[in-house]
Design a protein around this motif. Structure first.
Motif, mmCIF file in Angstrom:
data_model
loop_
_atom_site.group_PDB
_atom_site.id
_atom_site.type_symbol
_atom_site.label_atom_id
_atom_site.label_comp_id
_atom_site.label_asym_id
_atom_site.label_seq_id
_atom_site.Cartn_x
_atom_site.Cartn_y
_atom_site.Cartn_z
ATOM 1 N N ILE A 62 -2.223 0.974 -10.413
ATOM 2 C CA ILE A 62 -2.045 -0.242 -9.274
ATOM 3 C C ILE A 62 -3.580 -0.832 -9.925
ATOM 4 O O ILE A 62 -2.934 -2.285 -10.102
ATOM 5 N N GLN A 63 -4.261 -1.123 -9.906
ATOM 6 C CA GLN A 63 -5.163 -2.072 -10.467
ATOM 7 C C GLN A 63 -4.883 -2.521 -11.583
ATOM 8 O O GLN A 63 -5.514 -4.008 -11.741
ATOM 9 N N ASN B 97 -10.412 2.870 -1.896
ATOM 10 C CA ASN B 97 -11.132 4.518 -1.895
ATOM 11 C C ASN B 97 -12.540 4.307 -1.675
ATOM 12 O O ASN B 97 -12.650 4.977 -0.739
ATOM 13 N N TRP C 4 1.087 -1.131 -0.375
ATOM 14 C CA TRP C 4 -0.352 -0.427 -0.008
ATOM 15 C C TRP C 4 1.355 1.131 0.040
ATOM 16 O O TRP C 4 1.758 1.744 0.838
ATOM 17 N N ASP D 22 -10.404 -2.142 -2.687
ATOM 18 C CA ASP D 22 -10.355 -0.684 -3.117
ATOM 19 C C ASP D 22 -10.759 0.153 -2.172
ATOM 20 O O ASP D 22 -11.439 0.871 -1.462
ATOM 21 N N ARG E 41 -4.293 10.763 -8.932
ATOM 22 C CA ARG E 41 -4.425 10.206 -7.551
ATOM 23 C C ARG E 41 -5.373 9.472 -8.609
ATOM 24 O O ARG E 41 -5.127 7.709 -9.100
ATOM 25 N N TYR F 174 -2.932 7.124 -10.272
ATOM 26 C CA TYR F 174 -2.532 6.012 -9.645
ATOM 27 C C TYR F 174 -3.067 4.906 -9.676
ATOM 28 O O TYR F 174 -2.795 3.722 -9.673
ATOM 29 N N ASN F 175 -4.433 5.197 -9.641
ATOM 30 C CA ASN F 175 -4.822 3.844 -9.330
ATOM 31 C C ASN F 175 -5.292 3.033 -10.157
ATOM 32 O O ASN F 175 -5.425 2.100 -9.836
ATOM 33 N N PHE G 221 -6.495 -7.124 -4.904
ATOM 34 C CA PHE G 221 -7.088 -6.054 -4.275
ATOM 35 C C PHE G 221 -7.914 -5.391 -3.591
ATOM 36 O O PHE G 221 -8.970 -5.514 -3.864
ATOM 37 N N TYR H 255 -3.979 -2.053 -2.471
ATOM 38 C CA TYR H 255 -4.848 -1.162 -2.111
ATOM 39 C C TYR H 255 -4.519 -0.113 -2.821
ATOM 40 O O TYR H 255 -3.418 0.657 -3.200
ATOM 41 N N ASN H 256 -5.354 0.208 -3.230
ATOM 42 C CA ASN H 256 -5.357 1.733 -4.226
ATOM 43 C C ASN H 256 -5.422 2.413 -3.719
ATOM 44 O O ASN H 256 -5.294 2.630 -2.140
#
Length: 519
Positions: free
Chosen positions: A428-429, A443, A198, A441, A421, A424-425, A439, A258-259
């Motif tokens: 990550i995903q 957020n 994370w 979420d 953000r 970035y997300n 994964f 983790y996002n």
């Protein structure tokens, strides 16, 4: 004093201690399975959220309630091994370097005659965690408070010599394997069988908590030039994150990522409303009259500079701000531009005030107007139809007391944060899917907390102090909040790897800490 819980609807003070309630217990004779995952050597990478940081500090109780440590307890049900952490020396949370304190003690909530003392104050005591007292061995929890994504790849980030110059991280310096070690190297040296990652929150958080006083470094690919409160370029983040995942997946049976949550879901940015300028009818009328005077003075000044009257009036009209009885939005300073030459305006609905803003100053005109006898005299001249001198007119313009950039996030700053953000997300995903990783979420989870997440015996929300989800710094989680993250992680792991790890009992984890032993 920064009275930044003025707007909280407190219940009885005793409720704030948040005594644990009962959840459903794990069945003693139940048999659980690991599925396709191997939890025998779990290593967690990340920043303060991984380390168990809370209440503006890292301390033993927080570390013991970090979500990786909670996870390790559940992994032990299916063959998980020992989980070691670089524990602090006490529960005060401060740090010293050569005997000099370099990090403050943790925050606690104290009371006076049964009423909460606002704001939370640092607990008293001399911290015993000395940076130069090097820890030996390796540690499964590689969470490093303050780390940005690229710091995990940075040689020397754990250098004791670099701490004094600001080139290294004091938390990592306590347990790095060498002066030139990187966080990822020390993690991979343990040959993790399973990992969690994370990271990325701090790549925007420093910018956000500074009120956007940093630089959006999008387009600058040289992270070595970044300051602590800058936004990391999304391409830099993507490159770093790819390297981290490549290294971690080389030998591990699996992992979970983790996002990055939306900052608008954490109480550091949601506790103080931007419409907390509450006025009675007379004061609202007086403020409206003041800003009409500002617009009139500015109009005349423009005309004297040769600007056509119609154009001058149109430009100055934005400063004739009206106020009404009841809540009103504060005035905020913004960059001076040709379209806003005075550099202020009223806050927009989506814009945010920081938890640390001085509300005592707000009560004295910060965010509206700082009236002095001299300014009142000029206003009297205007009311009588007189013409003030240039110096007197300047006094009125200077009386506008907008909120500084460091205390708020305006629309452009929020957009910069959101853009980074979102990128970035997506990284990550995408890498989670490409590598078959679990994964989480985060957020979405914190959005749910904002609405309230129920569990047997209670509800966890994002309300500052009373909600149970966030610690007293308004950014990091409480033990119960970290337990909630752990449960969401367990569900993601079960879904991805076919395990059947049980949830932990949220009600057995505490929230904020109460103490009258404060500075």
């Amino acid at each position: 004093m920064k009275n930044y819980i003025k707007f909280l609807p407190f219940l009885a003070f005793g409720l704030m201690a948040c005594e644990p309630e009962l959840d459903q217990a794990i069945e003693e004779n139940e048999v659980y399975t690991a599925g396709e995952a191997d939890f025998s050597n779990y290593v967690a990478l990340g920043n303060s959220l991984t380390a168990g940081y809370a209440d503006r500090a890292l301390y033993i109780q927080g570390q013991e309630n970090s979500y990786p440590n909670i996870l390790s307890g559940q992994f032990a049900l299916v063959g998980g091994g020992e989980f070691t952490q670089p524990l602090m020396a006490d529960n005060l949370g401060g740090l010293t370097l050569n005997g000099n304190q370099i990090a403050e003690n943790r925050l606690v909530l104290s009371s006076n005659a049964g009423e909460p003392v606002i704001p939370p104050l640092p607990i008293t005591g001399e911290p015993q965690t000395e940076i130069t007292t090097k820890l030996s061995g390796s540690f499964n929890n590689m969470g490093v408070p303050g780390a940005k994504s690229y710091h995990l790849l940075a040689p020397g980030y754990g250098s004791l010599a670099g701490v004094a110059t600001g080139q290294a991280n004091p938390y990592f310096a306590r347990f790095s394997s060498s002066e030139n070690a990187t966080v990822i190297e020390d993690a991979l040296a343990q040959s993790p069988s399973f990992f969690s990652l994370w990271i990325g929150n701090n790549d925007i958080l420093g910018y956000a908590t500074s009120g956007g006083t940093g630089v959006d470094q999008t387009g600058n690919f040289d992270a070595s030039t970044y300051a602590s409160n800058d936004i990391t370029d999304p391409n830099v983040f993507a490159g770093v994150y790819s390297q981290l995942i490549e290294g971690l997946t080389a030998s591990a049976s699996g992992g979970v990522v983790y996002n990055i949550p939306n900052i608008t879901d954490i109480p550091f940015f949601t506790t103080v409303p931007n419409n907390a300028l509450v006025l009675d009818a007379q004061t609202a009328g007086n403020l409206t009259g003041f800003f009409q005077a500002v617009a009139g003075i500015f109009t005349q000044g423009l005309i004297q500079q040769g600007i056509p009257p119609a154009q001058a009036q149109a430009l100055a009209a934005q400063y004739a701000i009206t106020f009404s009885e009841g809540p009103n939005r504060f005035i905020i300073d913004v960059p001076v531009t040709p379209s806003n030459p005075l550099g202020f305006r009223q806050m927009q609905p989506e814009e945010l005030l920081l938890l640390t803003i001085d509300q005592g100053a707000l009560a004295q005109g910060y965010g509206s107007v700082a009236l002095s006898p001299e300014v009142m005299q000029v206003l009297g001249i205007l009311q009588q139809g007189g013409t003030p001198t240039q110096e007197q007119a300047a006094l009125v313009l200077d009386a506008v007391n907008g909120i500084d950039d460091k205390d708020a996030l305006d629309a452009s700053e929020l957009q910069a944060i959101s853009t980074a953000r979102t990128s970035y997300n997506a990284t990550i995903q995408g890498l989670a899917q490409a590598n078959g990783l679990a994964f989480v979420d985060a957020n979405g989870l914190l959005q749910d907390v904002g609405q309230g997440v129920s569990f047997p015996g209670g509800t966890i929300t994002s309300s500052f102090v009373t909600g149970g989800g966030f610690s007293l710094d308004g950014v990091h989680l409480t033990p119960r909040g970290y337990a909630l993250v752990a449960n969401e992680t367990l569900r993601a792991i079960n879904l991805t790897y076919g395990s059947d790890l049980p949830d932990v009992q949220l009600g057995t984890y505490g929230t904020i800490y109460l103490s009258d032993n404060v500075n």
